[in-house]
Design a protein around this motif. Structure first.
Motif, PDB file in Angstrom:
ATOM      1  N   ASP A  73     -64.224  37.000 -14.339  1.00 44.70           N
ATOM      2  CA  ASP A  73     -63.749  35.616 -14.287  1.00 44.70           C
ATOM      3  C   ASP A  73     -62.804  35.367 -13.124  1.00 44.70           C
ATOM      4  N   ASP A  74     -62.010  36.372 -12.767  1.00 46.10           N
ATOM      5  CA  ASP A  74     -60.963  36.180 -11.768  1.00 46.10           C
ATOM      6  C   ASP A  74     -60.805  37.417 -10.898  1.00 46.10           C
ATOM      7  N   THR A  87     -51.400  36.008  -6.176  1.00 44.00           N
ATOM      8  CA  THR A  87     -52.432  35.001  -5.965  1.00 44.00           C
ATOM      9  C   THR A  87     -53.658  35.401  -6.759  1.00 44.00           C
ATOM     10  N   ARG A  88     -54.609  34.460  -6.878  1.00 38.76           N
ATOM     11  CA  ARG A  88     -55.850  34.782  -7.572  1.00 38.76           C
ATOM     12  C   ARG A  88     -56.975  33.917  -7.047  1.00 38.76           C
ATOM     13  N   LEU A  89     -58.197  34.393  -7.259  1.00 42.13           N
ATOM     14  CA  LEU A  89     -59.425  33.630  -7.046  1.00 42.13           C
ATOM     15  C   LEU A  89     -60.064  33.385  -8.398  1.00 42.13           C
ATOM     16  N   ASP A  90     -60.436  32.158  -8.662  1.00 39.84           N
ATOM     17  CA  ASP A  90     -61.213  31.819  -9.850  1.00 39.84           C
ATOM     18  C   ASP A  90     -62.677  32.085  -9.504  1.00 39.84           C
ATOM     19  N   LEU A  91     -63.180  33.225  -9.967  1.00 40.17           N
ATOM     20  CA  LEU A  91     -64.515  33.652  -9.537  1.00 40.17           C
ATOM     21  C   LEU A  91     -65.627  32.809 -10.148  1.00 40.17           C
ATOM     22  N   ARG A  92     -65.377  32.145 -11.244  1.00 41.17           N
ATOM     23  CA  ARG A  92     -66.387  31.240 -11.804  1.00 41.17           C
ATOM     24  C   ARG A  92     -66.475  29.971 -10.964  1.00 41.17           C
ATOM     25  N   ASP A  93     -65.329  29.476 -10.482  1.00 41.36           N
ATOM     26  CA  ASP A  93     -65.363  28.337  -9.570  1.00 41.36           C
ATOM     27  C   ASP A  93     -65.968  28.750  -8.233  1.00 41.36           C
ATOM     28  N   LEU A 103     -69.946  39.656  -8.449  1.00 41.43           N
ATOM     29  CA  LEU A 103     -70.097  40.644  -9.515  1.00 41.43           C
ATOM     30  C   LEU A 103     -69.630  42.012  -9.057  1.00 41.43           C
ATOM     31  N   VAL A 104     -69.430  42.894 -10.040  1.00 44.44           N
ATOM     32  CA  VAL A 104     -69.080  44.281  -9.754  1.00 44.44           C
ATOM     33  C   VAL A 104     -70.098  45.176 -10.452  1.00 44.44           C
ATOM     34  N   ILE A 105     -70.415  46.298  -9.801  1.00 43.47           N
ATOM     35  CA  ILE A 105     -71.461  47.178 -10.307  1.00 43.47           C
ATOM     36  C   ILE A 105     -71.170  48.604  -9.857  1.00 43.47           C
ATOM     37  N   LYS A 200     -61.719  41.264 -17.745  1.00 37.81           N
ATOM     38  CA  LYS A 200     -62.598  40.267 -17.121  1.00 37.81           C
ATOM     39  C   LYS A 200     -62.080  39.847 -15.753  1.00 37.81           C
ATOM     40  N   ALA A 201     -61.409  40.753 -15.074  1.00 37.61           N
ATOM     41  CA  ALA A 201     -60.882  40.434 -13.753  1.00 37.61           C
ATOM     42  C   ALA A 201     -60.970  41.653 -12.846  1.00 37.61           C
ATOM     43  N   VAL A 202     -61.056  41.381 -11.547  1.00 39.77           N
ATOM     44  CA  VAL A 202     -60.826  42.401 -10.532  1.00 39.77           C
ATOM     45  C   VAL A 202     -59.345  42.314 -10.180  1.00 39.77           C
TER      46      VAL A 202
END
Length: 415
Positions: A73-74, A87-93, A103-105, A200-202
């Motif tokens: 998510d973030d 700081t953060r990035l809203d990965l869904r936005d 995504l991460v894998i 649910k975050a990096v």
């Protein structure tokens, strides 16, 4: 192997496999040579940004990759000394903005996805094939193996990684040591839950000349952690550098969350961090460099594997655009276009990766100044990543159209 393929790819990592698959999708016959007795990949997590997930979507592989990975998510950056959010990035936005997810894998899962795709596409896969040198012919090139075998094709792609024999033969330079080293520790997520983790975050914790990264993998069943620090022994010119005692010393002043994660680091192996200087030409007759052989970066903006996948996509598109009436490819034109596009973009990524690493690892007053700047950034400010996450271009940057994002307001925080 009596027949001559259209393309020989040297190197069975993510870059080589993805290029082989991209070219096979354009109707070309591809032979891939891998030095190991079996195909496989080492390491742990990879971050895959929208500039790559859109390519995976085109290949029909995105859903498979999402099933194997995690869509967080973030992305959250913390000060590793006082624990405050920077700081953060809203990965869904971010997904809404660029049209494709972040995504991460696990590296081995992405590698296996491309290996399966190559097998389905009919790529000829050859193991125990260690390249030592290359030769040019009239309208063709040959790779010579350690056992004396020779493989010839109208195009030979050297995707043998950062230690590429082709890079050394044609350019003669060496990888550049950053003086930093990485430790990894991927563990079952149940073992990590005893600590304060973000599933649910990096997450990135920035310390003094060090940083610590955490995120979930494999559908949330595994927790990936990476500790990176500058080695005093490397700076002093010692050969035995990056050792576990240096790991402990580097993170001694970090928060409890980081200290708890450090307990799970694998201490019997570590990865010294090297990159490559950018070069203006990757084409040497009918030999083309690709992936880390051309542009191995430091990992700070998570574009190493992505750039390699982009390389294969761009090369395949230009091969298709320069097909001749008899079905062959005008490789001179296709390779010139590939070189013009990719050398520019990847040089910018290499330089940005180095500068981002400097920013992450500031100490003292510079750390405080960095924190002020990061805290002032708006969560929905994408001005620093539009050039990176926007669509992969098929033209040089001065000719490529600017990315125009979808105009979206930030999501309603009350929803």
């Amino acid at each position: 192997m009596s027949s001559t393929p259209d393309v020989v790819v040297v190197g069975g990592g993510i870059g080589g496999l993805s290029a082989a698959y991209a070219l096979s999708r354009e109707g070309l016959t591809v032979r891939l040579l891998e030095r190991a007795p079996e195909f496989g990949e080492v390491g742990a997590g990879l971050q895959i940004a929208p500039n790559c997930t859109r390519i995976l979507h085109e290949y029909g592989l995105l859903e498979e990759v999402i099933d194997l990975g995690v869509v967080p998510d973030d992305m959250i950056m913390f000060d590793g000394l006082d624990g405050s959010e920077l700081t953060r990035l809203d990965l869904r936005d971010l997904e809404r903005r660029y049209g494709f997810p972040y995504l991460v894998i696990h590296r081995s899962d992405l590698h296996a996805t491309f290996l399966r795709a190559c097998r389905r596409a009919g790529v000829e896969l050859v193991n125990n094939a260690t390249a030592t040198s290359y030769e040019q012919g009239e309208g063709e090139a040959t790779v010579i193996l350690e056992d004396g075998c020779r493989h010839t094709a109208p195009l030979v792609i050297a995707a043998e990684g950062i230690g590429s024999p082709a890079r050394f033969q044609y350019v003669g330079d060496h990888p550049v040591s950053s003086g930093y080293v990485a430790y990894r520790g991927a563990i079952p997520i149940d073992d990590a839950r005893e600590n304060n983790i973000h599933e649910k975050a990096v997450v990135v914790h920035l310390g003094n000349n060090c940083h610590f990264v955490q995120y979930a993998l494999r559908g949330g069943e595994m927790f990936n952690q990476v500790a990176v620090f500058e080695s005093p022994k490397a700076l002093a010119g010692e050969e035995d550098w990056g050792t576990p005692d240096e790991l402990d010393a580097a993170f001694a002043d970090t928060t409890g969350d980081v200290q708890n994660g450090l307990r799970f680091m694998w201490r019997d192996r570590w990865w010294r961090m090297f990159d490559r200087e950018p070069i203006p030409d990757w084409i040497f007759g009918r030999v083309a460099l690709l992936g880390d052989a051309a542009h191995a970066p430091l990992q700070y903006i998570a574009q190493g594997a992505i750039m390699a996948i982009e390389d294969g996509w761009v090369l395949a598109k230009h091969a298709a655009a320069h097909r001749l009436a008899d079905g062959s490819v005008d490789w001179e034109s296709a390779l010139a276009a590939y070189n013009a596009v990719r050398t520019q973009h990847t040089a910018r990524v290499l330089a940005t990766s180095r500068e981002w690493g400097v920013l992450w690892h500031h100490v003292g007053v510079k750390r405080e100044q960095r924190n002020v700047i990061l805290r002032a950034r708006d969560t929905y400010d994408y001005s620093f990543v539009d050039w990176l996450y926007g669509p992969t271009t098929l033209a040089p940057e001065e000719e490529a159209p600017m990315f125009t994002p979808i105009p979206l307001a930030p999501p309603d925080s009350s929803a």
